[in-house]
Design a protein around this motif. Structure first.
Motif, PDB file in Angstrom:
ATOM      1  N   ILE A  65       0.879  -1.064  -0.037  1.00  0.00           N
ATOM      2  CA  ILE A  65      -0.064  -0.021   0.135  1.00  0.00           C
ATOM      3  C   ILE A  65       1.011   1.334   0.029  1.00  0.00           C
ATOM      4  O   ILE A  65       1.612   1.330   0.930  1.00  0.00           O
ATOM      5  CB  ILE A  65      -0.925   0.186   1.175  1.00  0.00           C
ATOM      6  CG1 ILE A  65      -1.863  -1.068   1.353  1.00  0.00           C
ATOM      7  CG2 ILE A  65      -1.954   1.442   1.157  1.00  0.00           C
ATOM      8  CD1 ILE A  65      -2.843  -1.291   0.137  1.00  0.00           C
ATOM      9  N   LEU A  66       0.761   2.161  -1.055  1.00  0.00           N
ATOM     10  CA  LEU A  66       1.507   3.472  -0.876  1.00  0.00           C
ATOM     11  C   LEU A  66       0.587   4.343  -0.797  1.00  0.00           C
ATOM     12  O   LEU A  66      -0.506   4.661  -1.357  1.00  0.00           O
ATOM     13  CB  LEU A  66       2.126   3.471  -2.343  1.00  0.00           C
ATOM     14  CG  LEU A  66       3.066   2.238  -2.864  1.00  0.00           C
ATOM     15  CD1 LEU A  66       3.553   2.425  -4.429  1.00  0.00           C
ATOM     16  CD2 LEU A  66       4.279   2.024  -1.821  1.00  0.00           C
ATOM     17  N   ILE A  67       0.926   5.353   0.155  1.00  0.00           N
ATOM     18  CA  ILE A  67       0.217   6.579   0.634  1.00  0.00           C
ATOM     19  C   ILE A  67       1.054   7.843   0.079  1.00  0.00           C
ATOM     20  O   ILE A  67       1.991   8.099   0.037  1.00  0.00           O
ATOM     21  CB  ILE A  67       0.131   6.811   2.012  1.00  0.00           C
ATOM     22  CG1 ILE A  67      -0.143   5.496   2.684  1.00  0.00           C
ATOM     23  CG2 ILE A  67      -0.648   7.939   2.386  1.00  0.00           C
ATOM     24  CD1 ILE A  67      -1.608   4.756   2.148  1.00  0.00           C
ATOM     25  N   PRO A  68       0.276   8.734  -0.871  1.00  0.00           N
ATOM     26  CA  PRO A  68       0.788   9.890  -1.504  1.00  0.00           C
ATOM     27  C   PRO A  68       0.698  11.076  -0.418  1.00  0.00           C
ATOM     28  O   PRO A  68       0.241  10.849   0.632  1.00  0.00           O
ATOM     29  CB  PRO A  68      -0.098   9.911  -2.569  1.00  0.00           C
ATOM     30  CG  PRO A  68      -1.599   9.525  -2.034  1.00  0.00           C
ATOM     31  CD  PRO A  68      -1.165   8.279  -1.308  1.00  0.00           C
ATOM     32  N   PRO A  69       1.432  12.115  -0.772  1.00  0.00           N
ATOM     33  CA  PRO A  69       1.542  13.183   0.045  1.00  0.00           C
ATOM     34  C   PRO A  69       0.108  13.926   0.429  1.00  0.00           C
ATOM     35  O   PRO A  69      -0.703  13.712  -0.490  1.00  0.00           O
ATOM     36  CB  PRO A  69       2.405  14.169  -0.474  1.00  0.00           C
ATOM     37  CG  PRO A  69       3.116  13.227  -1.543  1.00  0.00           C
ATOM     38  CD  PRO A  69       2.237  12.306  -2.159  1.00  0.00           C
ATOM     39  N   ILE A  70       0.158  14.564   1.503  1.00  0.00           N
ATOM     40  CA  ILE A  70      -1.004  15.341   1.723  1.00  0.00           C
ATOM     41  C   ILE A  70      -0.918  16.604   1.431  1.00  0.00           C
ATOM     42  O   ILE A  70       0.231  17.293   1.994  1.00  0.00           O
ATOM     43  CB  ILE A  70      -1.609  15.497   3.209  1.00  0.00           C
ATOM     44  CG1 ILE A  70      -1.985  13.929   3.554  1.00  0.00           C
ATOM     45  CG2 ILE A  70      -2.553  16.394   3.696  1.00  0.00           C
ATOM     46  CD1 ILE A  70      -2.090  13.752   5.156  1.00  0.00           C
ATOM     47  N   PHE A  71      -1.402  17.428   0.406  1.00  0.00           N
ATOM     48  CA  PHE A  71      -1.088  18.866  -0.037  1.00  0.00           C
ATOM     49  C   PHE A  71      -2.187  19.917   0.336  1.00  0.00           C
ATOM     50  O   PHE A  71      -2.646  20.644  -0.576  1.00  0.00           O
ATOM     51  CB  PHE A  71      -0.703  18.756  -1.272  1.00  0.00           C
ATOM     52  CG  PHE A  71       0.817  19.026  -1.757  1.00  0.00           C
ATOM     53  CD1 PHE A  71       1.825  17.993  -1.218  1.00  0.00           C
ATOM     54  CD2 PHE A  71       1.125  20.161  -2.576  1.00  0.00           C
ATOM     55  CE1 PHE A  71       3.043  18.231  -1.427  1.00  0.00           C
ATOM     56  CE2 PHE A  71       2.548  19.972  -2.606  1.00  0.00           C
ATOM     57  CZ  PHE A  71       3.428  19.335  -2.088  1.00  0.00           C
ATOM     58  N   LYS A  72      -2.762  19.754   1.452  1.00  0.00           N
ATOM     59  CA  LYS A  72      -3.960  20.629   1.978  1.00  0.00           C
ATOM     60  C   LYS A  72      -3.671  20.713   3.353  1.00  0.00           C
ATOM     61  O   LYS A  72      -2.415  20.148   4.032  1.00  0.00           O
ATOM     62  CB  LYS A  72      -5.243  20.301   1.450  1.00  0.00           C
ATOM     63  CG  LYS A  72      -5.554  18.901   2.161  1.00  0.00           C
ATOM     64  CD  LYS A  72      -6.899  18.622   1.676  1.00  0.00           C
ATOM     65  CE  LYS A  72      -7.962  19.644   2.357  1.00  0.00           C
ATOM     66  NZ  LYS A  72      -9.374  18.946   1.945  1.00  0.00           N
ATOM     67  N   ASP A  73      -4.503  21.517   4.346  1.00  0.00           N
ATOM     68  CA  ASP A  73      -4.156  21.374   5.764  1.00  0.00           C
ATOM     69  C   ASP A  73      -3.981  19.812   6.445  1.00  0.00           C
ATOM     70  O   ASP A  73      -5.333  19.254   6.129  1.00  0.00           O
ATOM     71  CB  ASP A  73      -5.575  22.134   6.140  1.00  0.00           C
ATOM     72  CG  ASP A  73      -5.369  22.511   7.763  1.00  0.00           C
ATOM     73  OD1 ASP A  73      -5.438  21.244   8.537  1.00  0.00           O
ATOM     74  OD2 ASP A  73      -5.229  23.386   8.113  1.00  0.00           O
ATOM     75  N   ILE A  74      -3.126  19.617   6.746  1.00  0.00           N
ATOM     76  CA  ILE A  74      -2.822  18.145   7.200  1.00  0.00           C
ATOM     77  C   ILE A  74      -3.640  17.893   8.367  1.00  0.00           C
ATOM     78  O   ILE A  74      -4.299  16.899   8.409  1.00  0.00           O
ATOM     79  CB  ILE A  74      -1.396  18.106   7.673  1.00  0.00           C
ATOM     80  CG1 ILE A  74      -0.617  18.159   6.511  1.00  0.00           C
ATOM     81  CG2 ILE A  74      -1.157  16.779   8.342  1.00  0.00           C
ATOM     82  CD1 ILE A  74       1.097  18.252   6.664  1.00  0.00           C
ATOM     83  N   GLU A  75      -3.850  18.797   9.406  1.00  0.00           N
ATOM     84  CA  GLU A  75      -4.683  18.121  10.496  1.00  0.00           C
ATOM     85  C   GLU A  75      -6.335  18.291  10.354  1.00  0.00           C
ATOM     86  O   GLU A  75      -6.871  17.235  10.522  1.00  0.00           O
ATOM     87  CB  GLU A  75      -4.377  19.346  11.595  1.00  0.00           C
ATOM     88  CG  GLU A  75      -3.097  19.292  12.106  1.00  0.00           C
ATOM     89  CD  GLU A  75      -3.011  20.189  13.532  1.00  0.00           C
ATOM     90  OE1 GLU A  75      -2.702  19.690  14.669  1.00  0.00           O
ATOM     91  OE2 GLU A  75      -2.914  21.433  13.345  1.00  0.00           O
ATOM     92  N   GLN A  76      -6.546  19.055   9.316  1.00  0.00           N
ATOM     93  CA  GLN A  76      -7.931  18.763   8.636  1.00  0.00           C
ATOM     94  C   GLN A  76      -8.133  17.706   7.880  1.00  0.00           C
ATOM     95  O   GLN A  76      -9.263  16.894   8.029  1.00  0.00           O
ATOM     96  CB  GLN A  76      -8.416  20.020   7.872  1.00  0.00           C
ATOM     97  CG  GLN A  76      -9.740  20.138   7.266  1.00  0.00           C
ATOM     98  CD  GLN A  76      -9.955  21.216   6.341  1.00  0.00           C
ATOM     99  OE1 GLN A  76      -9.139  22.258   6.205  1.00  0.00           O
ATOM    100  NE2 GLN A  76     -11.214  21.144   5.542  1.00  0.00           N
ATOM    101  N   THR A  77      -6.959  17.288   7.164  1.00  0.00           N
ATOM    102  CA  THR A  77      -7.244  16.068   6.432  1.00  0.00           C
ATOM    103  C   THR A  77      -7.318  14.674   7.289  1.00  0.00           C
ATOM    104  O   THR A  77      -8.042  13.819   7.123  1.00  0.00           O
ATOM    105  CB  THR A  77      -6.119  15.921   5.465  1.00  0.00           C
ATOM    106  OG1 THR A  77      -6.173  16.983   4.574  1.00  0.00           O
ATOM    107  CG2 THR A  77      -6.102  14.483   4.499  1.00  0.00           C
ATOM    108  N   LEU A  78      -6.511  14.716   8.468  1.00  0.00           N
ATOM    109  CA  LEU A  78      -6.513  13.534   9.207  1.00  0.00           C
ATOM    110  C   LEU A  78      -7.855  13.652  10.032  1.00  0.00           C
ATOM    111  O   LEU A  78      -8.167  12.518  10.332  1.00  0.00           O
ATOM    112  CB  LEU A  78      -5.307  13.689  10.343  1.00  0.00           C
ATOM    113  CG  LEU A  78      -3.988  13.805   9.774  1.00  0.00           C
ATOM    114  CD1 LEU A  78      -2.672  14.005  11.083  1.00  0.00           C
ATOM    115  CD2 LEU A  78      -3.554  12.547   9.116  1.00  0.00           C
ATOM    116  N   ALA A  79      -8.449  14.688  10.195  1.00  0.00           N
ATOM    117  CA  ALA A  79      -9.854  14.606  10.873  1.00  0.00           C
ATOM    118  C   ALA A  79     -10.766  14.135   9.963  1.00  0.00           C
ATOM    119  O   ALA A  79     -11.772  13.444  10.380  1.00  0.00           O
ATOM    120  CB  ALA A  79     -10.099  16.035  11.527  1.00  0.00           C
TER     121      ALA A  79
END
Length: 312
Positions: A65-79
């Protein structure tokens, strides 16, 4: 990051092409699929649409499983991505190789996958990463950290180095080298430290620390000692150090050095300035001390940095 998704897919397609041309079955058993949470297209960074092959629920049988980068608000994305985090955590640890590029490491960390492991990520987000996951050991110098069934790759375009590394793991060194050559990238990438871009955290909410940050950035070209910073901040040494580290992840001395070295990089990227002049322009009266500090921060000598990044 759209390029990470399709860039890795392209790298694996090139590996398949080379393997087929060589009549070598080493890659033939691998099926590359792009998965999204519900199997529907998603919008990647820059507004480009990513078209999936399946939903993540249909990828439970995946060996990698390959996870690409988060290119927006990281904490918002995790939530928002709690279901994806839960899915990553549910995969069998002994049989599923999980790997991240850049800030994708936040998703693996959130899933508890990185516990007790060495980790790398995008250095620009290292302060946030350390604040959220203080027990994890960051190795920011390294582009690729392979810890068995978990692999982390560093900043942005490290996704290509990760793809080559995965090809090596799945199909062997020869195919990995051939694919790297086709992509015109090094098989063994050097440290990512020369590419660090120092972006000072300024949204920490401590107005006194922010004021001192601004003062340091305005006076970094002068001779500054800790006493000067204490006077500018109007705090005791102990209180200043405690609050500055809490807000920025760096001591005031470390912050001053990073500001100076970042300014020196900009000067070295231009034509003409001598090393002595660059050192003096960023507050170093001793050129040898400047060279030592530059090497420690940038991972290259000032001359090597200039050779790599100077104006053409």
């Amino acid at each position: 990051m759209t390029s990470a998704v399709y860039g890795q897919a392209d790298a694996f397609a090139i590996a398949a092409y080379i393997s087929a041309r060589r009549a070598d079955p080493c890659w033939s058993r691998n099926d590359v699929r792009i998965a999204t949470p519900d199997g529907e297209p998603v919008q990647g960074y820059g507004g480009h649409t990513i078209h999936p092959d399946c939903a993540v629920a249909d990828a439970n049988d995946s060996g990698v499983i390959l996870i690409p980068p988060i290119f927006k608000d990281i904490e918002q994305t995790l939530a928002q991505e709690t279901a994806l985090v839960a899915w990553l955590a549910s995969l069998p640890a002994r049989s599923t190789l999980r790997a991240s590029s850049c800030t994708g490491a936040f998703l693996l960390a959130e899933a508890g996958v990185l516990a007790g492991r060495r980790v790398t990520t995008n250095p620009a987000f290292s302060t946030l990463f350390t604040q959220r996951y203080p027990a994890l050991r960051l190795e920011l110098d390294e582009r690729i950290v392979d810890d068995g069934m978990v692999i982390c790759a560093g900043a942005t375009t490290s996704y290509l180095y990760l793809a080559i590394h995965v090809i090596d793991r799945l199909a062997g060194h020869d195919l990995a080298v051939a694919t790297a050559k086709a992509l015109s990238i090094d098989r063994h990438p050097d440290s990512q430290r020369p590419y660090f871009l120092f972006i000072a955290p300024r949204d920490h909410g401590d107005d006194k620390v922010l004021m001192l940050q601004t003062w340091i950035e305005a006076h970094h070209d002068k001779s500054i000692g800790l006493d000067d910073m204490v006077a500018a901040a109007g705090m005791s040494v102990r209180n200043l150090n405690r609050r500055f580290v809490a807000a920025t992840g760096l001591s005031p001395r470390q912050y001053l050095r990073r500001v100076r070295i970042e300014a020196a990089k900009r000067l070295l990227e231009r034509r003409g300035a001598t090393l002595d002049r660059v050192a003096g322009a960023v507050g170093y009266g001793d050129t040898r001390a400047f060279v030592r500090a530059f090497c420690e921060v940038a991972g290259l000598s000032p001359g090597q940095y200039r050779q790599r990044f100077r104006e053409s």
